[in-house]
Enzyme design. Structure first.
Site, PDB file in Angstrom:
ATOM      1  CG  MET A  26      -8.154  -2.123  -7.020  1.00  0.00           C
ATOM      2  SD  MET A  26      -9.040  -0.393  -7.561  1.00  0.00           S
ATOM      3  CE  MET A  26      -7.891   0.390  -8.047  1.00  0.00           C
ATOM      4  CD  GLN A 101      -1.023  -6.233  -1.971  1.00  0.00           C
ATOM      5  OE1 GLN A 101      -2.085  -6.367  -2.897  1.00  0.00           O
ATOM      6  NE2 GLN A 101      -1.381  -5.439  -1.028  1.00  0.00           N
ATOM      7  CG  HIS A 169      -1.667  -7.793   0.860  1.00  0.00           C
ATOM      8  ND1 HIS A 169      -2.186  -7.639   1.626  1.00  0.00           N
ATOM      9  CD2 HIS A 169      -2.549  -8.123  -0.122  1.00  0.00           C
ATOM     10  CE1 HIS A 169      -3.681  -7.308   1.351  1.00  0.00           C
ATOM     11  NE2 HIS A 169      -3.967  -7.707   0.029  1.00  0.00           N
ATOM     12  N   GLY A 170      -0.056  -7.621   4.239  1.00  0.00           N
ATOM     13  CA  GLY A 170      -0.122  -8.503   5.830  1.00  0.00           C
ATOM     14  C   GLY A 170      -1.348  -7.739   5.755  1.00  0.00           C
ATOM     15  CB  ALA A 171      -4.806  -6.328   4.914  1.00  0.00           C
ATOM     16  CE1 TYR A 174      -5.604 -13.210  -0.356  1.00  0.00           C
ATOM     17  CE2 TYR A 174      -5.620 -11.076  -0.596  1.00  0.00           C
ATOM     18  CZ  TYR A 174      -5.806 -12.192  -0.705  1.00  0.00           C
ATOM     19  OH  TYR A 174      -7.271 -11.856  -1.423  1.00  0.00           O
TER      20      TYR A 174
END
Length: 394
Positions: A26, A101, A169-171, A174
């Site tokens: 977060m 992350q 972080h492939g979500a 981005y």
């Protein structure tokens, strides 16, 4: 009562985590201007450590052009190592595993955030939302190759700092997702075009990170990958694309982590499909790679339902902001004392950093469930949530 999510789990590389609860990554917006960790931020994580089997930090950029917002953590150079060591140590309390992350924001940045530099992406195409998104410049091939090296260097620093793993972080739209998306990637070279070519960047980053882990990690070290199941733009990523993507990477990573606002979500694009996204991904990951389910998991019943639906782990986000000792209270059958709402007047007591308090009260107010608000927090079952990268006007 005994819950399945309180049982331990051993990854194929030999690392054991003490339970199946994950603190979701977060945004805190609480690092210094240069990306160094603040004492406030480390204390925030430290209060929530000890309970979850794993804590995944808010995202850290791997280079200067990767910055996506102010107050963002960085792992772009060795100057960050002392602070990152402090962060890893604060998380690894009582056996909790610390996962960092890492990412590059790509076109989800701005020239203001990048101090005058133009944002970059796979292609020179502005994001659909927000409406005032800047048009990025397309990365050159040498820049792409350097960026792959930057992800590798960031992983080496995470190992040196004492983390137990990294999550790519492939979500949330981005850069890793931008390269896979036909919406953002309309290149005509080897880095774009067909679905296979649009995967090339993510696969190269994964392979680089795997090589770094094999070379420098002296003990088991995890490599996770976070993915958004769908995009709502046309053209854009559809569920079949994401399932194909997972099939290509599931033997290369330690876990797959979904990003969505509700663990009960079904397809946003195909309203006739009533099967949950967790169940769909489970069919592709079962027995091969663990799956982290997420989205509006607040109660033990929610976590149980997510695991029953096919997740191997339940990631909890907003509820751990409100209730740092959620796992400990569940373990001791102290459910009556668990906060499901939060008072603005308790945020200091909960060690929520000052900058984070401000954006919880503004941009993210609709998802937090403040006691002073008449309306209950939205569940985002049928739409993208702010934490998925969708910025709607509040």
């Amino acid at each position: 009562m005994t819950y399945n999510f309180l049982k331990n789990y051993t990854f194929t590389n030999g690392m054991t985590v003490k339970n199946r609860i994950v603190m979701a990554p977060m945004t805190t917006m609480s690092s210094y201007y240069n990306g160094m960790i603040t004492d406030e931020e480390a204390a925030y994580y430290g209060l929530r450590a000890g309970g979850p089997g794993m804590i995944i930090t808010g995202v850290a950029n791997v280079n200067e052009l990767g910055r996506g917002f102010e107050g963002e953590l960085s792992i772009a150079n060795d100057d960050m190592l002392p602070g990152l060591e402090k962060l890893a140590k604060s998380i690894k309390k009582e056996g909790t595993r610390a996962i960092l992350q890492i990412f590059s924001a790509g076109r989800k940045s701005s020239s203001k955030i990048l101090r005058g530099e133009q944002p970059v992406s796979a292609s020179a195409i502005a994001a659909t939302y927000p409406a005032d998104s800047e048009t990025p410049r397309a990365l050159t091939e040498p820049e792409i190759l350097q960026l792959i090296e930057d992800f590798g260097a960031a992983t080496k620093r995470a190992i040196q700092a004492g983390f137990n793993g990294v999550e790519l972080h492939g979500a949330n739209t981005y850069l890793l997702q931008q390269f896979f998306s036909e919406n953002a990637n309309q290149r005509t070279d080897d880095w774009g075009g067909s679905r296979e070519k649009r995967m090339k960047f993510a696969l190269a980053v994964i392979d680089k990170v795997r090589d770094v882990i094999a070379t420098y990690a002296k003990r088991p070290f995890l490599l996770g990958y976070r993915i958004s199941p769908e995009e709502i733009e046309t053209p854009g990523i559809r569920l079949a694309d994401s399932l194909y993507f997972v099939d290509q990477i599931k033997n290369k990573v330690s876990y797959i982590h979904l990003s969505m606002g509700s663990y009960e979500r079904t397809s946003l694009n195909d309203k006739t499909d009533n099967e949950t996204l967790i169940a769909k991904f489970h069919a592709h990951t079962d027995g091969i790679v663990p799956l982290i389910g997420i989205g509006s998991i607040e109660s033990p019943e929610d976590a149980t339902a997510a695991l029953d639906d096919g997740a191997d782990f339940a990631a909890i986000g907003r509820e751990l902001i409100r209730e740092p000792k959620w796992v400990q209270k569940v373990m001791h059958d102290d459910l009556a004392s668990i906060r499901t709402q939060i008072s603005p007047f308790d945020m200091d007591e909960l060690l929520i950093p000052t900058a984070m308090q401000q954006y919880l009260l503004t941009s993210f107010r609709s998802v937090i469930n403040f006691t002073t608000d008449a309306a209950k927090a939205e569940d985002y079952q049928n739409e993208l949530a702010p934490m998925e990268g969708f910025e709607k006007k509040l």
